[in-house]
Design a protein around this motif. Structure first.
Motif, short mmCIF file in Angstrom:
data_model
loop_
_atom_site.label_atom_id
_atom_site.label_comp_id
_atom_site.label_asym_id
_atom_site.label_seq_id
_atom_site.Cartn_x
_atom_site.Cartn_y
_atom_site.Cartn_z
N LYS A 185 33.14 24.68 84.20
CA LYS A 185 34.43 25.32 83.94
C LYS A 185 34.36 26.22 82.71
CE LYS A 185 37.29 21.97 86.38
NZ LYS A 185 38.36 20.95 86.31
N PHE A 186 33.59 25.82 81.71
CA PHE A 186 33.39 26.72 80.57
C PHE A 186 32.55 27.93 80.97
CE2 PHE A 186 34.52 23.20 77.51
CZ PHE A 186 35.54 23.90 76.88
N THR A 187 31.61 27.72 81.88
CA THR A 187 30.86 28.86 82.43
C THR A 187 31.83 29.83 83.09
OG1 THR A 187 28.81 27.60 82.79
CG2 THR A 187 29.15 29.54 84.17
N ALA A 188 32.77 29.30 83.84
CA ALA A 188 33.75 30.13 84.55
C ALA A 188 34.62 30.93 83.58
CB ALA A 188 34.63 29.25 85.44
N THR A 189 35.10 30.28 82.51
CA THR A 189 35.98 30.99 81.57
C THR A 189 35.22 32.10 80.85
OG1 THR A 189 35.58 29.33 79.83
CG2 THR A 189 37.53 29.05 81.21
N GLU A 190 33.93 31.88 80.59
CA GLU A 190 33.13 32.93 79.93
C GLU A 190 32.91 34.11 80.87
OE1 GLU A 190 30.64 34.69 76.80
OE2 GLU A 190 32.46 33.47 76.95
N ILE A 191 32.68 33.85 82.13
CA ILE A 191 32.52 34.94 83.10
C ILE A 191 33.80 35.77 83.17
CG2 ILE A 191 32.35 35.43 85.58
CD1 ILE A 191 30.34 33.07 85.74
N LEU A 192 34.92 35.11 83.29
CA LEU A 192 36.21 35.81 83.36
C LEU A 192 36.44 36.63 82.10
CD1 LEU A 192 38.22 32.86 84.87
CD2 LEU A 192 38.02 35.10 85.96
N ARG A 193 36.17 36.03 80.94
CA ARG A 193 36.41 36.70 79.67
C ARG A 193 35.55 37.97 79.52
NH1 ARG A 193 33.69 34.83 74.60
NH2 ARG A 193 34.18 36.41 73.03
N ARG A 194 34.29 37.86 79.91
CA ARG A 194 33.38 38.99 79.69
C ARG A 194 33.61 40.12 80.69
NH1 ARG A 194 30.58 39.25 74.81
NH2 ARG A 194 30.01 37.13 74.17
N ILE A 195 34.04 39.81 81.89
CA ILE A 195 34.25 40.87 82.88
C ILE A 195 35.64 41.49 82.73
CG2 ILE A 195 34.43 41.36 85.36
CD1 ILE A 195 32.22 39.34 85.84
N GLY A 244 37.74 41.10 79.78
CA GLY A 244 38.23 41.23 78.41
C GLY A 244 37.57 42.31 77.58
N LEU A 245 37.91 42.30 76.29
CA LEU A 245 37.44 43.33 75.36
C LEU A 245 35.95 43.21 75.06
CD1 LEU A 245 38.08 45.63 73.32
CD2 LEU A 245 38.55 43.85 71.63
N ALA A 246 35.45 41.98 74.98
CA ALA A 246 34.05 41.77 74.58
C ALA A 246 33.13 42.05 75.77
CB ALA A 246 33.87 40.35 74.07
N GLN A 247 33.06 43.32 76.13
CA GLN A 247 32.25 43.72 77.29
C GLN A 247 30.76 43.65 76.98
OE1 GLN A 247 33.12 44.84 80.56
NE2 GLN A 247 35.11 43.94 80.06
N LEU A 248 29.99 43.42 78.02
CA LEU A 248 28.54 43.38 77.93
C LEU A 248 27.96 44.62 78.62
CD1 LEU A 248 28.21 39.69 79.15
CD2 LEU A 248 27.88 40.46 76.79
N PRO A 249 26.72 44.99 78.29
CA PRO A 249 26.10 46.13 78.97
C PRO A 249 25.59 45.76 80.37
CG PRO A 249 24.57 45.22 77.37
CD PRO A 249 25.87 44.47 77.21
N LEU A 250 26.50 45.23 81.18
CA LEU A 250 26.13 44.78 82.51
C LEU A 250 25.77 45.95 83.42
CD1 LEU A 250 28.92 42.12 83.23
CD2 LEU A 250 26.67 41.75 82.19
N THR A 251 24.80 45.73 84.30
CA THR A 251 24.46 46.75 85.30
C THR A 251 24.75 46.26 86.72
OG1 THR A 251 22.16 45.99 85.24
CG2 THR A 251 22.73 47.88 83.87
N ILE A 252 25.23 45.04 86.86
CA ILE A 252 25.59 44.56 88.20
C ILE A 252 26.76 45.40 88.73
CG2 ILE A 252 24.72 42.21 87.97
CD1 ILE A 252 27.54 41.32 87.21
N ASP A 253 26.76 45.59 90.04
CA ASP A 253 27.76 46.47 90.64
C ASP A 253 29.12 45.78 90.78
OD1 ASP A 253 27.58 44.81 92.90
OD2 ASP A 253 26.24 46.18 93.96
N LEU A 254 30.07 46.51 91.32
CA LEU A 254 31.45 46.01 91.44
C LEU A 254 31.52 44.78 92.33
CD1 LEU A 254 34.34 46.70 90.52
CD2 LEU A 254 34.61 47.99 92.66
#
Length: 328
Positions: free
Chosen positions: A290-300, A302-312
């Motif tokens: 569940k903490f894994t889930a909240t971090e995924i939601l937050r990063r995709i 929220g403001l603290a974006q990552l340099p992700l290259t995965i598609d939509l």
């Protein structure tokens, strides 16, 4: 209050005042050691050695409009002070050479030229299995090493947790938060809408937020993700524990697993990491998920974006996984 800059004359004067320079030592250069987010950091080179100066200010260095606890460098110092009792942990973190509590400045060992593991977010990048084992072992060793019950004043770091709480459990779900997700990836705003409007999901996230703010007995790094893992000429080192606190280990390892998932790492590596950690530390794996889930939601979202290259589509799939994990 002293505000650090790369002015060599001012730096040398400050270091002499603090008696942090050796006899006959002079400052030759000052440069940024890497792309940091939270703090003002310099690599100082002298005629005798090199070291790192880090200052925490009342805002996030990368986002000056975002207020942050000014004394967070002292939280980092407290972490280093504690782990000195563990040779295994202190060997993998920079040595604390000096601290200036008045000006929130740390003098740290220079780990040399290195790079963090943010490259994992690039398409096709896979973490070496042995490197991942080291990273997971550090977390497991840390989580088994110290108990808050043995400290008169265990690190609580509540102000930093409140900052993180806002960005992890509240900000991503605000309808008008000033973040245009389509500027990050076209179509992301439409994908995000149903998640941001799901009241059941938001209530589950809020519950996780309460758990995050709850004190625990386990010493956590507090921000254990690829940006805090450094590959150096001397091996892997762990940096930037300014979010540290005694809390729930499920939060820490949950965040780590979330980043491996968002970095699109092979499923077998992620499963091995979970199994490796679980073999060493007794946790509630459902809570970890569940903490894994909240971090995924937050990063995709929220403001603290990552340099992700995965598609939509992959981002949508991760959001759906997170939602299902939280509401099931």
């Amino acid at each position: 209050m002293i505000i650090l800059s790369n002015d060599l004359i001012a730096l040398e004067a400050y270091l002499k005042e603090k008696e942090w320079l050796m006899a006959g030592e002079t400052v030759l250069s000052a440069e940024k050691p890497g792309e940091g987010n939270m703090n003002f950091t310099l690599r100082i080179k002298t005629n005798l050695r090199s070291f790192i100066l880090k200052q925490s200010r009342g805002y996030v260095e990368k986002y000056p409009q975002v207020a942050a606890p000014e004394n967070r460098a002292m939280m980092e110092a407290a972490f280093y002070d504690i782990i000195q009792d563990s040779a295994a942990l202190s060997a993998k973190t920079p040595k604390l050479i000096g601290k200036d509590e008045v000006n929130n400045i740390l003098m740290l060992e220079d780990l040399g030229v290195g790079s963090d593991f943010a490259r994992l977010y690039k398409q096709g990048e896979t973490i070496d299995a042995n490197a991942l084992k080291e990273i997971i072992d550090f977390a497991a060793t840390l989580h088994n090493a110290f108990d808050a019950k043995n400290f008169d004043n265990p690190i609580r770091n509540l102000e930093m947790r409140k900052l993180n709480h806002e960005h992890m459990f509240i900000y991503p779900y605000l309808e008008e938060n000033g973040l245009n997700l389509d500027e990050i990836l076209p179509g992301l705003r439409a994908v995000a809408g149903p998640f941001k409007q799901n009241e059941l999901l938001k209530s589950k996230v809020a519950t996780m937020g309460v758990l995050y703010l709850t004190d625990g007995d386990t010493l956590l790094h507090g921000d254990y993700f690829p940006g805090s893992w450094l590959k150096t000429n001397h091996g892997i080192r762990i940096i930037d524990p300014e979010f540290c606190f005694f809390g729930l280990p499920e939060f820490e390892i949950g965040v780590t697993i979330a980043h491996l998932m968002m970095a699109d790492q092979p499923y077998i590596l992620i499963e091995q990491a979970i199994a490796q950690y679980n073999s060493k530390v007794s946790i509630d794996d459902e809570l970890r998920a569940k903490f894994t889930a909240t971090e995924i939601l937050r990063r995709i979202l929220g403001l603290a974006q990552l340099p992700l290259t995965i598609d939509l589509e992959k981002r949508k799939a991760l959001l759906e996984y997170a939602q299902q994990t939280l509401i099931s």
